[in-house]
Design a protein around this motif. Structure first.
Motif, short mmCIF file in Angstrom:
data_model
loop_
_atom_site.label_atom_id
_atom_site.label_comp_id
_atom_site.label_asym_id
_atom_site.label_seq_id
_atom_site.Cartn_x
_atom_site.Cartn_y
_atom_site.Cartn_z
N GLU A 1 8.45 6.95 -7.00
CA GLU A 1 7.73 5.95 -7.79
C GLU A 1 6.21 6.14 -7.72
OE1 GLU A 1 8.77 1.88 -8.03
OE2 GLU A 1 10.78 2.19 -7.18
N VAL A 2 5.70 6.42 -6.53
CA VAL A 2 4.25 6.65 -6.39
C VAL A 2 3.83 7.87 -7.20
CG1 VAL A 2 2.40 7.26 -4.79
CG2 VAL A 2 4.05 5.49 -4.16
N ALA A 3 4.63 8.93 -7.12
CA ALA A 3 4.31 10.16 -7.85
C ALA A 3 4.31 9.92 -9.36
CB ALA A 3 5.31 11.25 -7.49
N THR A 4 5.28 9.11 -9.84
CA THR A 4 5.38 8.83 -11.27
C THR A 4 4.22 7.97 -11.75
OG1 THR A 4 7.79 8.98 -11.18
CG2 THR A 4 6.84 7.84 -13.06
N ARG A 5 3.93 6.89 -11.02
CA ARG A 5 2.89 5.95 -11.44
C ARG A 5 1.49 6.57 -11.40
NH1 ARG A 5 4.03 -0.31 -9.88
NH2 ARG A 5 6.30 -0.33 -10.09
N ALA B 1 2.08 12.40 -2.49
CA ALA B 1 2.52 11.05 -2.84
C ALA B 1 2.82 10.23 -1.59
CB ALA B 1 3.75 11.11 -3.74
N LEU B 2 3.45 10.85 -0.59
CA LEU B 2 3.76 10.14 0.66
C LEU B 2 2.48 9.77 1.40
CD1 LEU B 2 5.84 9.10 2.71
CD2 LEU B 2 5.84 11.39 3.74
N GLN B 3 1.52 10.68 1.47
CA GLN B 3 0.25 10.39 2.14
C GLN B 3 -0.52 9.28 1.42
OE1 GLN B 3 -1.32 11.18 4.85
NE2 GLN B 3 -0.07 12.81 5.71
N VAL B 4 -0.46 9.27 0.09
CA VAL B 4 -1.11 8.20 -0.68
C VAL B 4 -0.46 6.86 -0.35
CG1 VAL B 4 -1.42 7.26 -3.01
CG2 VAL B 4 -1.91 9.66 -2.57
N ALA B 5 0.84 6.87 -0.16
CA ALA B 5 1.53 5.63 0.24
C ALA B 5 1.00 5.13 1.57
CB ALA B 5 3.03 5.88 0.31
N LYS C 1 10.90 14.76 0.86
CA LYS C 1 11.48 13.75 -0.02
C LYS C 1 12.53 12.90 0.69
CE LYS C 1 10.74 16.04 -4.47
NZ LYS C 1 11.38 16.59 -5.70
N SER C 2 13.18 13.47 1.71
CA SER C 2 14.22 12.71 2.40
C SER C 2 13.65 11.60 3.28
CB SER C 2 15.06 13.66 3.28
OG SER C 2 14.26 14.21 4.33
N LEU C 3 12.35 11.63 3.56
CA LEU C 3 11.73 10.61 4.41
C LEU C 3 11.68 9.26 3.70
CD1 LEU C 3 8.74 12.69 5.88
CD2 LEU C 3 10.81 11.98 7.09
N ALA C 4 11.31 9.26 2.42
CA ALA C 4 11.23 8.01 1.65
C ALA C 4 11.37 8.36 0.17
CB ALA C 4 9.91 7.30 1.92
N PRO C 5 12.59 8.73 -0.26
CA PRO C 5 12.78 9.25 -1.62
C PRO C 5 12.34 8.30 -2.73
CG PRO C 5 14.88 8.74 -0.54
CD PRO C 5 13.82 8.70 0.50
N GLU C 6 12.69 7.01 -2.64
CA GLU C 6 12.34 6.08 -3.71
C GLU C 6 10.83 5.87 -3.80
OE1 GLU C 6 14.33 5.28 -1.21
OE2 GLU C 6 16.37 5.00 -2.02
N ILE C 7 10.21 5.70 -2.65
CA ILE C 7 8.77 5.46 -2.63
C ILE C 7 8.00 6.67 -3.15
CG2 ILE C 7 6.79 5.08 -1.09
CD1 ILE C 7 8.66 3.37 0.64
N ILE C 8 8.37 7.86 -2.67
CA ILE C 8 7.70 9.08 -3.11
C ILE C 8 7.85 9.26 -4.61
CG2 ILE C 8 7.77 11.60 -2.98
CD1 ILE C 8 8.47 11.31 -0.02
N GLN D 1 0.61 -0.56 -3.72
CA GLN D 1 0.95 -1.68 -2.85
C GLN D 1 2.21 -2.39 -3.34
OE1 GLN D 1 -0.55 -2.26 0.01
NE2 GLN D 1 0.85 -3.95 0.45
N GLU D 2 2.37 -2.53 -4.64
CA GLU D 2 3.56 -3.17 -5.20
C GLU D 2 4.82 -2.37 -4.88
OE1 GLU D 2 2.82 -3.58 -9.35
OE2 GLU D 2 1.29 -5.14 -9.10
N VAL D 3 4.71 -1.05 -4.97
CA VAL D 3 5.85 -0.17 -4.66
C VAL D 3 6.24 -0.32 -3.18
CG1 VAL D 3 6.64 2.22 -4.48
CG2 VAL D 3 5.31 1.47 -6.48
N LEU D 4 5.25 -0.33 -2.33
CA LEU D 4 5.51 -0.41 -0.89
C LEU D 4 6.15 -1.75 -0.51
CD1 LEU D 4 2.26 1.22 0.60
CD2 LEU D 4 4.38 2.30 -0.13
N GLN D 5 5.67 -2.83 -1.11
CA GLN D 5 6.26 -4.14 -0.84
C GLN D 5 7.69 -4.23 -1.35
OE1 GLN D 5 3.47 -6.87 -2.62
NE2 GLN D 5 2.06 -6.83 -0.87
N GLN D 6 7.93 -3.61 -2.49
CA GLN D 6 9.27 -3.64 -3.08
C GLN D 6 10.29 -2.94 -2.19
OE1 GLN D 6 9.37 -1.93 -7.00
NE2 GLN D 6 11.61 -1.90 -7.11
#
Length: 704
Positions: free
Chosen positions: A190-194, A203-207, A181-188, A225-230
C-alpha cells in the motif's frame, strides 16, 4: 542535470570512511550543508584511470538505516530520494574487515535499496595481522557485488577501488539479501502504491521513518500514517524481526567466507592497555597527567618560535617607520594593522601545538577512551558520554563543537551540552591566557620538571571543564524532559598516529586561525585605530595647544611631551570615551578603560583582545619605542595610582572574566541556528556574563 557521476561513501563510524574520502579527493573537496538541515555535507572530486572525474559524497557514519540522530536520518534521505541534490549513482559501503559481522548489517540494508553497490573492506592489513582470513572472491560471489580490499591508512588498495567504481554497472546486480516483502506485505504494497515507490525496502523504511523524512509532503505523511494505523503497524517489533533475519543471512555468508584462526593481536593488546587507561581511578589520573604534559609542552616548546615572531614584527614596525613617509596612512598600517596582527600571530606556535596534541590523541584512539570514561561522570550531571565529544572539541573551537551536539538524541542532554560547551576554554582564549600569564607568572621550573606558567595554563583549562560540568548539573534541574538518553560507542584499537594527518591538522588549524581570525583582527584594528586616533570636536587641537605652551616645553623634553600628549589624546578619542563610559562598571574588577575597549572589541572574536591592546599601546606609545606588546603591557602604569596596570590581581581577574564570558558572535550565531530560537543564545550570554563578573570580582578581591 548532473554532469558528473556521483558516488556516496557510507559506513559505520570508525571504519576509515573519512580516510578513504580524503585519499580519493585530496584537497579537491568542500564542506557545506545538506539542503534544509544543518548537517555537514562533505563532497569532493576524484579522477579515474580513464580520465573521468566523479563526485564523491561522504555521508555521516551510521550503524544502520534506522536513525538515532539528525545526521543518520540524512543517509536514508539521500539514498532513497532521487530528487535529492546529493542522490548518488552508486554507493561504496566501507566496512571494517576486522568486524565484518556488525558492518554487513548496514551493507545488506543498502543493498536492498536497489542501488548499485560496491563493498570496500578497509583495514584488511589489521585483519591479516589478527589472523582473520577473508575469501574476497567468495564474498563477492555470495553477495553478487564487487568487493575491494583496502588499507586506507597505508594508501593501499585505492587504485583497486577506483577501478571498481570505473567498471561498476549502472544497474544494481545484487539480489535481495532477505525476503523484505514477507516482513509486512500489505503495508509495503500500500505504501509503495500510494507514494509510487518501486523498491519494497524503500517502502518499508518510509513506513518506519515517514514522520522525519523531509522530502515527503504533509499529505504523503498523512497517507502513510493512515496505512500504518489500518494495519496496526508496530515499528520496534518490525525492526527487531528484520534485524534477526539480516543477521541470519550474514551468518550464512560469513560461515563460508571468513575464518578466525586466533584472537586479533591488536584487540588483545588494546584490551590490556584499557585495563589501566579506562580504570575508574587510574584512568582519570593518567588523563590529568597527559593534560599536564601537554600544557607544559605548549609553553616550553613554543617559547623560541614565539620570540622569533615577536622579533620579526618589531623589525617590520621599525622598518615601516624608518622608510615609509610620515602620515596617517603609515600610522594606520603600522600602529593599526601591523600592531594588531603582531599581537595575535605570535601565538601561532601554541595554536599549532595544541591542535597537534589533540590530533594525536584522536588518531591513537585515546580520545574515544576519554569519552567512555567521562560517561560515568556525565550521567550524574544530566548528560551522557556523547556530550564529551562537543566539550572536548570545545578546546579547539566552540562553533563546530556545538554543531556536533546534533548526534545527541535526547533534547534535554543536547540543550545542556550546547549551553555549557562555550565554557570550555577554546583555542581563541589561548593568546589571552598566555599573554597575561607571561606578565604575572614567573617563568620558573620547580621540583625539576614543573613549569609554573604551564601549570597556570593547565589550571585555567581544567577549571573551565569543571565549570561546564557544574553548570550542566544546575541545568539538569532547570530543563525538564521525560526522555532518557543512552550512550553507545565502539572503542577502536590503539594505533600509531598518522603523522601526515597530524601535520595537516596543524597546517589547517594555523591556516584557519590566520585567515579567519586575521580578517576580523584587521577589520577591528582599522576601526579601532580610527577611533583611537580621532576624537569629537576640537579636543585634539586643544591638547596640542596645551602641550605646546611654555608650561611644558620649558620643563619636559620633546619626547616626554609627545608621550603625554599621545596619552591624553587617546583618553579623549572616540575609543577612549567609549572605554571611559563603561569604566565605572568594570573598575571593581581591576580593569581600566583601555581594557574596557578590549572587552568590547573582542566580542567579534576573543583573540582580538590581544590585537586591541597592541593597537592601543602603539597609538599611545612613542613611535621610536618598538617594544613587543608584552613589554608595553608590562610597563603600563595606572594614571591615578602610578602602579602597574597588570598586577597579579588584575591579570588573573581578567583571565577569569575571559574564562567564563565573552563568547564570540559566531558562537551566539551557531547557538541560534542549532536551537532555532533567540532566547537560548540570549540566556547563554547573560548567565555567562554574570558568572564571569562574579568570578572576576572574587578573584580580584582575594588577590589584591
Amino acid at each position: 542535470m548532473k554532469n558528473k557521476k556521483r558516488i556516496a561513501l557510507v559506513g559505520n563510524p570508525n571504519t576509515g570512511k573519512s580516510t578513504i574520502f580524503n585519499a580519493l579527493t585530496g584537497l579537491n573537496q568542500k564542506i557545506g550543508n545538506f539542503p534544509g538541515v544543518t548537517v555537514d555535507k562533505k563532497s569532493g572530486f576524484t579522477k579515474l584511470a580513464d580520465g573521468e572525474t566523479i563526485e564523491v559524497i561522504d555521508l555521516p557514519g551510521t550503524y544502520s538505516l534506522y536513525p538515532k540522530s539528525a545526521d543518520e536520518t540524512i543517509v536514508f534521505e539521500v539514498l532513497a530520494d532521487k530528487q535529492n541534490s546529493a542522490h548518488p549513482d552508486m554507493v561504496v559501503v566501507v566496512a571494517d574487515a576486522t568486524n565484518l559481522k556488525r558492518n554487513l548489517l548496514l551493507f545488506t540494508q543498502i543493498a536492498d535499496l536497489g542501488l548499485p553497490v560496491i563493498l570496500a573492506l578497509n583495514m584488511i592489513d589489521l585483519a591479516k595481522k589478527g589472523n582473520i582470513e577473508i575469501d574476497i572472491d567468495g564474498l563477492a560471489k555470495r553477495l553478487n557485488v564487487q568487493v575491494v580490499a583496502l588499507a586506507a591508512r597505508k594508501s593501499q588498495g585505492l587504485d583497486g577501488l577506483k577501478k571498481a567504481i570505473q567498471f561498476q554497472s549502472e544497474t544494481a546486480l545484487q539480489a535481495s539479501t532477505i525476503a523484505v516483502k514477507s516482513l509486512a506485505p500489505e503495508i509495503i504494497s500500500e505504501v509503495a502504491t500510494r507514494l509510487n515507490i518501486s523498491n519494497p525496502y524503500v517502502a518499508l523504511q518510509v513506513a518506519h521513518q515517514h514522520g522525519n523524512l523531509k522530502y515527503l509532503s504533509k499529505d504523503e505523511r498523512q497517507e502513510v500514517q493512515e496505512v500504518l494505523q489500518q494495519h496496526s503497524f508496530h515499528s520496534p517489533k518490525m525492526q527487531a524481526s528484520e534485524t534477526i533475519a539480516r543477521y541470519s543471512f550474514i551468518n550464512e555468508v560469513l560461515l563460508d567466507t571468513v575464518k578466525h584462526t586466533t584472537v586479533a593481536i591488536e584487540e588483545s593488546i588494546s584490551n590490556k592497555i584499557d585495563h589501566y587507561l579506562t580504570h575508574k581511578v587510574w584512568g582519570f589520573v593518567i588523563f590529568i597527567g597527559i593534560l599536564f604534559a601537554i600544557f607544559q609542552s605548549i609553553f616550553a616548546w613554543s617559547e623560541y618560535p614565539m620570540t622569533l615572531i615577536e622579533t620579526l614584527f618589531v623589525w617590520l614596525e621599525k622598518l615601516g617607520h624608518d622608510y615609509l613617509p610620515a602620515g596617517a596612512l603609515t600610522d594606520l598600517l603600522i600602529d593599526g594593522v601591523l600592531a594588531g596582527l603582531s599581537g595575535v600571530m605570535v601565538f601561532i606556535p601554541q595554536i599549532a601545538l595544541l591542535f597537534a596534541f589533540i590530533s594525536v590523541l584522536e588518531d591513537t584512539g585515546y580520545m574515544a577512551r576519554v569519552t567512555f570514561m567521562m560517561d560515568r561522570l556525565m550521567r550524574k550531571v544530566g548528560l551522557n558520554g556523547k556530550s564529551v565529544v562537543p566539550m572536548i572539541g570545545g578546546l579547539a573551537c566552540a562553533v563546530p563543537s556545538i554543531m556536533s551536539a546534533r548526534t545527541i538524541e535526547n533534547w534535554k542532554e543536547r540543550m545542556i551540552t550546547i549551553m555549557v560547551t562555550p565554557l570550555v576554554s577554546c583555542s581563541a582564549r589561548l593568546p589571552i591566557y598566555t599573554l597575561l600569564i607571561s606578565l604575572v607568572v614567573p617563568n620558573k621550573i620547580v621540583f625539576g620538571f614543573i613549569q609554573l606558567q604551564g601549570l597556570a595554563l593547565m589550571g585555567l583549562y581544567v577549571m573551565s571543564i569543571v565549570a561546564a560540568i557544574l553548570v550542566a548539573w544546575v541545568m539538569k534541574f532547570i530543563l525538564k524532559s521525560k526522555l532518557k538518553g543512552y550512550f553507545i560507542m565502539e572503542l577502536p584499537v590503539y594505533r600509531m598516529p598518522r603523522w601526515r594527518n597530524v601535520g595537516l591538522t596543524m597546517y589547517e588549524s594555523v591556516k584557519t586561525f590566520v585567515t579567519e581570525a586575521g580578517k576580523v583582527i584587521i577589520a577591528v584594528s582599522i576601526v579601532l585605530w580610527v577611533m583611537a586616533s580621532y576624537g569629537p570636536g576640537d579636543r585634539f587641537e586643544k591638547i596640542e595647544q596645551k602641550y605646546s605652551g611654555p608650561a611644558y616645553t620649558q620643563k619636559f623634553s620633546e619626547e616626554e611631551i609627545d608621550r603625554m600628549a599621545a596619552s591624553e589624546k587617546l583618553e579623549n578619542s572616540y575609543a577612549g570615551l567609549a572605554g571611559k563610559a563603561i569604566e565605572p562598571g568594570i573598575k571593581p574588577l581591576g580593569f581600566d578603560w583601555k581594557i574596557g575597549i578590549a572587552l568590547i572589541t573582542s566580542f567579534a572574536a576573543r583573540e582580538v583582545f590581544v590585537g586591541t591592546m597592541a593597537t592601543l599601546y602603539s597609538v599611545e606609545g612613542d613611535a621610536d619605542d618598538m617594544n613587543s606588546v608584552r613589554e608595553k603591557m608590562a610597563n603600563a602604569k595606572n594614571a591615578e595610582t602610578g602602579l602597574p596596570v597588570f598586577t597579579v590581581a588584575s591579570a588573573f581577574s581578567l583571565m577569569m572574566f575571559y574564562a567564563f564570558a565573552m563568547q564570540c558572535m559566531s558562537t551566539m550565531a551557531v547557538v541560534y541556528r542549532e536551537t532555532k530560537h533567540i532566547k537560548w543564545p540570549v540566556i547563554q550570554f547573560v548567565y555567562m556574563l554574570v558568572l564571569a563578573y562574579v568570578a572576576s570580582y572574587l578573584t580580584y578581591v582575594m588577590l589584591s
